[in-house]
Write a protein that holds these residues in place. Sequence first.
Motif, mmCIF file in Angstrom:
data_model
loop_
_atom_site.group_PDB
_atom_site.id
_atom_site.type_symbol
_atom_site.label_atom_id
_atom_site.label_comp_id
_atom_site.label_asym_id
_atom_site.label_seq_id
_atom_site.Cartn_x
_atom_site.Cartn_y
_atom_site.Cartn_z
ATOM 1 N N SER A 307 0.840 -1.205 0.000
ATOM 2 C CA SER A 307 0.000 0.000 0.000
ATOM 3 C C SER A 307 0.866 1.242 0.000
ATOM 4 O O SER A 307 2.065 1.203 0.301
ATOM 5 C CB SER A 307 -0.909 0.012 1.224
ATOM 6 N N LEU A 308 0.220 2.360 -0.317
ATOM 7 C CA LEU A 308 0.891 3.653 -0.292
ATOM 8 C C LEU A 308 0.976 4.174 1.136
ATOM 9 O O LEU A 308 0.183 3.783 1.997
ATOM 10 C CB LEU A 308 0.127 4.655 -1.151
ATOM 11 N N PRO A 309 1.907 5.071 1.422
ATOM 12 C CA PRO A 309 1.933 5.714 2.732
ATOM 13 C C PRO A 309 0.612 6.442 3.001
ATOM 14 O O PRO A 309 -0.052 6.917 2.071
ATOM 15 C CB PRO A 309 3.087 6.720 2.600
ATOM 16 N N GLU A 310 0.239 6.517 4.277
ATOM 17 C CA GLU A 310 -1.024 7.154 4.642
ATOM 18 C C GLU A 310 -1.057 8.604 4.165
ATOM 19 O O GLU A 310 -0.104 9.355 4.334
ATOM 20 C CB GLU A 310 -1.203 7.099 6.162
ATOM 21 N N GLY A 311 -2.174 8.975 3.548
ATOM 22 C CA GLY A 311 -2.343 10.317 3.026
ATOM 23 C C GLY A 311 -2.133 10.430 1.527
ATOM 24 O O GLY A 311 -2.482 11.443 0.920
ATOM 25 N N LEU A 312 -1.576 9.385 0.903
ATOM 26 C CA LEU A 312 -1.343 9.382 -0.535
ATOM 27 C C LEU A 312 -2.303 8.419 -1.228
ATOM 28 O O LEU A 312 -2.718 7.416 -0.655
ATOM 29 C CB LEU A 312 0.099 8.992 -0.863
ATOM 30 N N SER A 313 -2.647 8.716 -2.474
ATOM 31 C CA SER A 313 -3.535 7.846 -3.243
ATOM 32 C C SER A 313 -3.092 7.818 -4.705
ATOM 33 O O SER A 313 -2.382 8.703 -5.181
ATOM 34 C CB SER A 313 -4.992 8.325 -3.143
ATOM 35 N N LEU A 314 -3.531 6.767 -5.414
ATOM 36 C CA LEU A 314 -3.202 6.590 -6.821
ATOM 37 C C LEU A 314 -4.435 6.856 -7.674
ATOM 38 O O LEU A 314 -5.489 6.269 -7.462
ATOM 39 C CB LEU A 314 -2.695 5.163 -7.075
ATOM 40 N N SER A 315 -4.316 7.758 -8.659
ATOM 41 C CA SER A 315 -5.376 8.031 -9.611
ATOM 42 C C SER A 315 -4.779 8.001 -11.011
ATOM 43 O O SER A 315 -3.897 8.806 -11.316
ATOM 44 C CB SER A 315 -6.023 9.392 -9.338
ATOM 45 N N GLU A 316 -5.238 7.065 -11.831
ATOM 46 C CA GLU A 316 -4.663 6.836 -13.158
ATOM 47 C C GLU A 316 -3.177 6.546 -13.023
ATOM 48 O O GLU A 316 -2.805 5.545 -12.447
ATOM 49 C CB GLU A 316 -4.968 8.017 -14.085
ATOM 50 N N LEU A 317 -2.307 7.451 -13.500
ATOM 51 C CA LEU A 317 -0.864 7.190 -13.401
ATOM 52 C C LEU A 317 -0.184 8.054 -12.351
ATOM 53 O O LEU A 317 1.039 8.047 -12.233
ATOM 54 C CB LEU A 317 -0.183 7.457 -14.756
ATOM 55 N N THR A 318 -0.973 8.772 -11.544
ATOM 56 C CA THR A 318 -0.402 9.773 -10.630
ATOM 57 C C THR A 318 -0.641 9.419 -9.163
ATOM 58 O O THR A 318 -1.772 9.105 -8.771
ATOM 59 C CB THR A 318 -0.983 11.161 -10.921
ATOM 60 N N ILE A 319 0.419 9.487 -8.380
ATOM 61 C CA ILE A 319 0.325 9.374 -6.920
ATOM 62 C C ILE A 319 0.360 10.793 -6.359
ATOM 63 O O ILE A 319 1.260 11.581 -6.676
ATOM 64 C CB ILE A 319 1.498 8.561 -6.349
ATOM 65 N N SER A 320 -0.623 11.119 -5.534
ATOM 66 C CA SER A 320 -0.668 12.478 -4.989
ATOM 67 C C SER A 320 -1.310 12.477 -3.610
ATOM 68 O O SER A 320 -1.916 11.488 -3.179
ATOM 69 C CB SER A 320 -1.447 13.409 -5.924
ATOM 70 N N GLY A 321 -1.179 13.612 -2.920
ATOM 71 C CA GLY A 321 -1.752 13.780 -1.593
ATOM 72 C C GLY A 321 -0.752 14.434 -0.659
ATOM 73 O O GLY A 321 0.255 15.009 -1.095
ATOM 74 N N VAL A 322 -1.036 14.348 0.638
ATOM 75 C CA VAL A 322 -0.152 14.886 1.664
ATOM 76 C C VAL A 322 0.174 13.761 2.645
ATOM 77 O O VAL A 322 -0.694 13.330 3.414
ATOM 78 C CB VAL A 322 -0.812 16.066 2.415
ATOM 79 N N PRO A 323 1.389 13.221 2.614
ATOM 80 C CA PRO A 323 1.738 12.128 3.524
ATOM 81 C C PRO A 323 1.655 12.574 4.984
ATOM 82 O O PRO A 323 2.087 13.676 5.332
ATOM 83 C CB PRO A 323 3.178 11.770 3.121
ATOM 84 N N LEU A 324 1.087 11.705 5.828
ATOM 85 C CA LEU A 324 0.805 12.083 7.214
ATOM 86 C C LEU A 324 1.850 11.594 8.203
ATOM 87 O O LEU A 324 1.894 12.084 9.344
ATOM 88 C CB LEU A 324 -0.575 11.543 7.610
#
Length: 374
Positions: A307-324
């Motif tokens: 899984s991704l670090p908490e606060g990040l998400s995958l949409s299409e080809l992009t991982i984005s968000g604010v890691p907590l």
Amino acid sequence: RGGLLLGVQNGAGIQNFGVTNIKSSSISSNGIVFGVGGGIHSTGTLNVTNSLINRSDALFGAGISSEGNLVMSDSTVSDNVDGGGLRTSGPTTIRNSMIAFNDAFEQAGGIAHSSARLDIVNSTIAHNTSNSFGGAISGSGRILITSSTIIGNNAISGTAIAGTVQVQNTIIANNGRFGSECQGEITSLGNNIVGDALNCSEDLLPSDLTGDPGLGDFTDIEDPGKGHFPLLSTSQAINAGNNSVCPKTDQLGNPREGACDIGSLEFQRNIRVLEELPASEVNVAYSVTFEIIGGVPPYTVEIIKGSLPEGLSLSELTISGVPLERANSNFVIKITDQAGTSANERIRLRVFDAIDINTQSLKLGRVGRPYSRC
């Protein structure tokens, strides 16, 4: 950007009389009412690298008008109107570039060339239109096209190519609502694919192929010079080129391995992520898009393990968000291309604590005396 000249003048964006090097630049939305060279007019030596020349307007050579030496590499000339993409009359080399979506009334939609030598290598010339002749290319002089892809161009006469042209390791297909694939003194040097051989004045050699070249949808990854048509895994262009004249890499910079392919792109059998993901920081906005090569774009990506670090998400080809929180995340993604081919790849993404500086002020120092403070 946004230059405008009225009357009979040249070079609304840039006027070059000497030696000009343009690198990693955008020359856009310039116009001339009655002159030539909406984006650039050059009578000297012009070198264009990793640049975008687009959305300009002129009577001739809306993107670039060059009467001197021109070398263009890893660049895009697109969406220029009235005067087409380029008008050249001096020695010209175009390599690893895209010339597309240009429109002209009285010249070729893509490139109008005369007099001197023109070499086109590893380039895509697509979806250009002309109300005259040569949707993609027209001209005289010595024009040599090698390892390129000429697709979807339209003109009243000589839809793709009109003039005196030599072609090798090149795809000329799917051109023409009004005319033929090519018209004029077209000489095959071998290992080409011509979509409609009956509508081309070219005398084919035994190594030439005809019919559907087997291309995927047009793909533009936004970097200058990268717009292209990927080869499908069933394409007859694969391994059908002439290694003695194939460049070592293709339009995207990928290696041409083994028997080279016809056209500007080498089919990449192995789908893979091009680079590792950069690290991120806690409570700092993060966004990164996977750069993928191989197979046939477009791609889909999904996480199948970990899984991704908490606060990040995958949409299409992009991982984005604010890691907590701080993390060292290892996960596996599945990449699937347009043809249904898939590959799994292990990815690592690290999140570090943000740098926190608590010092509010520093003590005064004195001239000529040692100073230290943590």
